[in-house]
Design a protein around this motif. Sequence first.
Motif, PDB file in Angstrom:
ATOM      1  N   THR A 438      44.116  19.160  -5.771  1.00  0.00           N
ATOM      2  CA  THR A 438      43.691  19.559  -4.429  1.00  0.00           C
ATOM      3  C   THR A 438      43.109  18.347  -3.724  1.00  0.00           C
ATOM      4  OG1 THR A 438      43.253  21.830  -5.117  1.00  0.00           O
ATOM      5  CG2 THR A 438      42.209  21.083  -3.084  1.00  0.00           C
ATOM      6  N   VAL A 439      43.702  17.990  -2.594  1.00  0.00           N
ATOM      7  CA  VAL A 439      43.251  16.832  -1.820  1.00  0.00           C
ATOM      8  C   VAL A 439      42.708  17.331  -0.487  1.00  0.00           C
ATOM      9  CG1 VAL A 439      43.930  14.658  -0.727  1.00  0.00           C
ATOM     10  CG2 VAL A 439      44.953  15.335  -2.906  1.00  0.00           C
ATOM     11  N   LEU A 440      41.464  17.007  -0.219  1.00  0.00           N
ATOM     12  CA  LEU A 440      40.832  17.376   1.041  1.00  0.00           C
ATOM     13  C   LEU A 440      40.933  16.219   2.024  1.00  0.00           C
ATOM     14  CD1 LEU A 440      37.608  19.104  -0.352  1.00  0.00           C
ATOM     15  CD2 LEU A 440      39.768  20.167   0.281  1.00  0.00           C
ATOM     16  N   VAL A 441      41.079  16.553   3.300  1.00  0.00           N
ATOM     17  CA  VAL A 441      41.145  15.543   4.367  1.00  0.00           C
ATOM     18  C   VAL A 441      39.833  15.611   5.137  1.00  0.00           C
ATOM     19  CG1 VAL A 441      42.415  14.699   6.363  1.00  0.00           C
ATOM     20  CG2 VAL A 441      43.633  15.865   4.516  1.00  0.00           C
ATOM     21  N   SER A 442      39.078  14.517   5.145  1.00  0.00           N
ATOM     22  CA  SER A 442      37.801  14.489   5.850  1.00  0.00           C
ATOM     23  C   SER A 442      38.023  14.186   7.325  1.00  0.00           C
ATOM     24  CB  SER A 442      36.858  13.463   5.223  1.00  0.00           C
ATOM     25  OG  SER A 442      37.412  12.166   5.287  1.00  0.00           O
ATOM     26  N   ASP A 443      37.090  14.643   8.128  1.00  0.00           N
ATOM     27  CA  ASP A 443      37.254  14.568   9.581  1.00  0.00           C
ATOM     28  C   ASP A 443      36.859  13.205  10.130  1.00  0.00           C
ATOM     29  OD1 ASP A 443      37.816  15.805  12.137  1.00  0.00           O
ATOM     30  OD2 ASP A 443      35.666  15.707  12.512  1.00  0.00           O
ATOM     31  N   VAL A 444      37.594  12.771  11.140  1.00  0.00           N
ATOM     32  CA  VAL A 444      37.272  11.602  11.952  1.00  0.00           C
ATOM     33  C   VAL A 444      37.193  12.085  13.394  1.00  0.00           C
ATOM     34  CG1 VAL A 444      38.105   9.360  12.781  1.00  0.00           C
ATOM     35  CG2 VAL A 444      38.347   9.959  10.380  1.00  0.00           C
ATOM     36  N   ASN A 445      36.250  11.552  14.156  1.00  0.00           N
ATOM     37  CA  ASN A 445      36.042  12.026  15.525  1.00  0.00           C
ATOM     38  C   ASN A 445      37.159  11.522  16.433  1.00  0.00           C
ATOM     39  OD1 ASN A 445      34.745  13.414  17.562  1.00  0.00           O
ATOM     40  ND2 ASN A 445      33.449  11.695  18.122  1.00  0.00           N
ATOM     41  N   ASP A 446      38.294  12.221  16.409  1.00  0.00           N
ATOM     42  CA  ASP A 446      39.454  11.806  17.195  1.00  0.00           C
ATOM     43  C   ASP A 446      39.857  12.847  18.231  1.00  0.00           C
ATOM     44  OD1 ASP A 446      40.217  13.659  15.333  1.00  0.00           O
ATOM     45  OD2 ASP A 446      42.101  12.700  14.805  1.00  0.00           O
ATOM     46  N   ASN A 447      39.014  13.873  18.443  1.00  0.00           N
ATOM     47  CA  ASN A 447      39.298  14.889  19.449  1.00  0.00           C
ATOM     48  C   ASN A 447      38.082  15.068  20.349  1.00  0.00           C
ATOM     49  OD1 ASN A 447      42.022  16.352  18.721  1.00  0.00           O
ATOM     50  ND2 ASN A 447      40.966  16.009  16.787  1.00  0.00           N
ATOM     51  N   ALA A 448      38.289  14.913  21.646  1.00  0.00           N
ATOM     52  CA  ALA A 448      37.219  15.148  22.609  1.00  0.00           C
ATOM     53  C   ALA A 448      37.058  16.645  22.842  1.00  0.00           C
ATOM     54  CB  ALA A 448      37.524  14.429  23.920  1.00  0.00           C
ATOM     55  N   PRO A 449      35.845  17.091  23.209  1.00  0.00           N
ATOM     56  CA  PRO A 449      35.687  18.506  23.550  1.00  0.00           C
ATOM     57  C   PRO A 449      36.603  18.885  24.705  1.00  0.00           C
ATOM     58  CG  PRO A 449      33.548  17.434  23.294  1.00  0.00           C
ATOM     59  CD  PRO A 449      34.574  16.348  23.281  1.00  0.00           C
ATOM     60  N   VAL A 531      30.141  19.411  35.196  1.00  0.00           N
ATOM     61  CA  VAL A 531      29.427  19.516  33.922  1.00  0.00           C
ATOM     62  C   VAL A 531      30.190  18.711  32.876  1.00  0.00           C
ATOM     63  CG1 VAL A 531      28.383  21.741  34.403  1.00  0.00           C
ATOM     64  CG2 VAL A 531      30.621  21.658  33.346  1.00  0.00           C
ATOM     65  N   GLY A 532      29.465  18.121  31.959  1.00  0.00           N
ATOM     66  CA  GLY A 532      30.062  17.340  30.879  1.00  0.00           C
ATOM     67  C   GLY A 532      29.805  17.981  29.529  1.00  0.00           C
ATOM     68  N   ALA A 533      30.747  17.784  28.610  1.00  0.00           N
ATOM     69  CA  ALA A 533      30.606  18.252  27.222  1.00  0.00           C
ATOM     70  C   ALA A 533      30.889  17.067  26.311  1.00  0.00           C
ATOM     71  CB  ALA A 533      31.565  19.397  26.921  1.00  0.00           C
ATOM     72  N   ALA A 534      29.911  16.698  25.495  1.00  0.00           N
ATOM     73  CA  ALA A 534      30.040  15.552  24.585  1.00  0.00           C
ATOM     74  C   ALA A 534      29.785  16.008  23.160  1.00  0.00           C
ATOM     75  CB  ALA A 534      29.064  14.444  24.974  1.00  0.00           C
ATOM     76  N   ASP A 535      30.578  15.476  22.195  1.00  0.00           N
ATOM     77  CA  ASP A 535      30.326  15.802  20.793  1.00  0.00           C
ATOM     78  C   ASP A 535      29.310  14.821  20.214  1.00  0.00           C
ATOM     79  OD1 ASP A 535      31.698  13.442  20.174  1.00  0.00           O
ATOM     80  OD2 ASP A 535      33.611  14.491  19.963  1.00  0.00           O
ATOM     81  N   ARG A 536      28.988  15.020  18.928  1.00  0.00           N
ATOM     82  CA  ARG A 536      27.974  14.193  18.282  1.00  0.00           C
ATOM     83  C   ARG A 536      28.591  13.215  17.292  1.00  0.00           C
ATOM     84  NH1 ARG A 536      23.031  18.548  17.152  1.00  0.00           N
ATOM     85  NH2 ARG A 536      22.866  19.263  19.333  1.00  0.00           N
TER      86      ARG A 536
END
Length: 763
Positions: A438-449, A531-536
């Motif tokens: 089982t191989v998990l794929v970790s997240d990278v911040n590549d999608n804007a809200p 209005v703006g939406a920003a991720d962390r």
Amino acid sequence: MEAGGERFPKQRQVLILFLLLGVALAGWESRRYSVMEETESGSFVANLAKDLGLGTGELAAREARVVSEDNEPWLQLDLQTGELILSEKLDREEMCGPTDPCVMHFQVLLKKPLGVFRAELLVRDINDHSPEFPEREMTLKILETSPPGTVFPLKTAQDLDVGNNNIQNYNISHNSYFHVSTRNWGDGRKYPELVLDKELDREEQAELRLTLTALDGGSPPRSGTAQVRILVLDVNDNAPEFAQTHYQVQVPENSPVGTLVVKVLARDLDTGTNGEISYSLFYSSQEISTTFEVSSISGEVRLIKKLDFETVSSYELYIDASDGGGLSGKCSVSIEVMDVNDNSPELTISSLTSPIPENSPETEVALFRIRDRDSGDNGRMTCSIQDDLPFLLKPSAENFYTLVTNGALDRESKAQYNITITVTDMGTPRLKTEHNITVLVSDVNDNAPAFTQTSYTLSVRENNSPALHIGSVRATDRDAGANAQVTYSLLPPLDPHVPLASLVSINPDNGHLFALRSLDYEALRAFEFRVGAADRGSPALSSQALVRVLVADDNDNAPFVLYPLQNASAPCTELVPRAAEAGYLVTKVVAVDGDSGQNAWLSYQLLKATEPGLFGVWAHNGEVRTARLLGERDAAKHRLMVLVKDNGEPPLSASVTLHVLLVDGFSQPYLPAPEAEAADAAPAAALTVYLVVALASVSSLFLFSVLVFVAVRLCRRGGAASVGRCPVPEGPFPGHLLDVSGTGTLSQSYQYEFPSFQFKWPS
């Protein structure tokens, strides 16, 4: 997401290739280390870092490890010192049995970059076992007529040690008839033969007891003994003879217990007991005696234990045929164990990397080794994974494979992969082994809200309470964890004249919007902001949306009467000639309402009158007209109260008082009030001048008031229109209402005629 620039191959099956990594193996030959058996755990074997030409720190950096062929943890590598040490005490006899030399093959596995180095560990024997005879006593029957020099075979002793530590010599206790000769088999093993030195005489001595001693070559030597009982027999002149001196057979390793391996046959020309033949194993090791048995009567050799080609591939049996008179013959049987495909391939994972960051280029996921204990086609293997996965198998040296990604992975498309590695041999029937990873794929911040809408339209009624929740915006982020946590904020206003900070606020956690103060429709009908939406994530990604707020009108403004003016120092008097017809226009009440829509639709009604029925007010435009012909008996002075009411919920209203004076003609424009009739009347010409001046003043003041009001309304409406348009309320409204929200002017032209001049009301 399609990883890489190509679709995954239809079939990913590769044949094992023993590839040598030129760079990794340059200058390295398979090395052999040695250690004595029974050496204590933790003992030093070799310095691998020095032999590999690597610094001590490089072993840890390249994640070095030792992998044995049998996956047994005999050895341990100290990454800090580079020393190869024993992880437990070794027993050569347990590891290799009679095989000499006892060699354990292992590999030194390095990563980053991959390197595989072959090596061997020789386990040297120590003399820790004494010779042992299979029986404590053996019996020989010898004819008294046997000539000197006759040889009689004896049963051999067993010694688990090998080499010089195995049996090297036999001797027998002192006597005058026999001595022992030590012989060698073809494989180097030794066996004893009893040699007759002097003729026997049964009448003189019918039985002898001797002690046979087996000596090994250890230092100090070890020994084992057995008793030899010799019975002297009468004459037996024919020894048994085998039909073949050597038998050669093949037996499949999966043969069941009890299988007939071979049947040997011997004949004896004697009769009676001297012709009765008994078969037995003449020389047998512990392995042979526990695997085969010989029928003493029929000479059939059968299995008493299952064979295993991978453990022992061949056997050599020596069978003795003895008659009742003490004579014997012997033959040999070579048994070749035939390999069958009875071992499934084995797969051992050496390293596994999970999770793997998305968007990474070709990345090593796993390093593993495959092995099949069978031989020939039964031991040849293929290795494959599923076709529809973004992964590849790459063969390496020494049966090692690496599992790598075939291009960048996208966590948002698939966050987890279940990979089945299938290893299949080429035997018949084919055997396979499957190993799941089982191989998990970790997240990278590549999608804007992303907002659910590009623009939002909200509505709020004026005169709202402060901190009122007026609506919400919502954005979602396809990433995970902190990369998907969205924070909302107000962006700088599009119009710098709109005090956005004092109008609305936004909850940064859930996007709820609140009105900070009470809004006034008449001052601000609509406004827009972003209005703006920003991720962390790091770096943070953001997006924006447009929000339009429409202020709905509330009926909070009562009608305002423009004419007649109610704050003048003296009331305005309307003159009506007594000769006026019914429906004569006396005046028009002009009013406006600061609200809009139906809240600004006005209606008029006559609330009070000095003489009811004489005057009437049109409900839709505020015109005051005569209801009938005027008579001489009608009073000259009348007071009317007109009610102006809007169409809001609840309706608001205002009232205005009109003074009407009936005159016989404009030559008599003014009649004194009843309380002033006693005063002296002025000349008629002066009254006419005063009347003209008064009418001109009133008209000028009225026109000025109308122009000022229209200018104020246009400026206010223009300011609201710069921000946004207010929707006009829809729905059925009474047809008699007059909308004066925008201008407050008359709906049509009205003309008043006097004998000496004309005056026209503005429309």
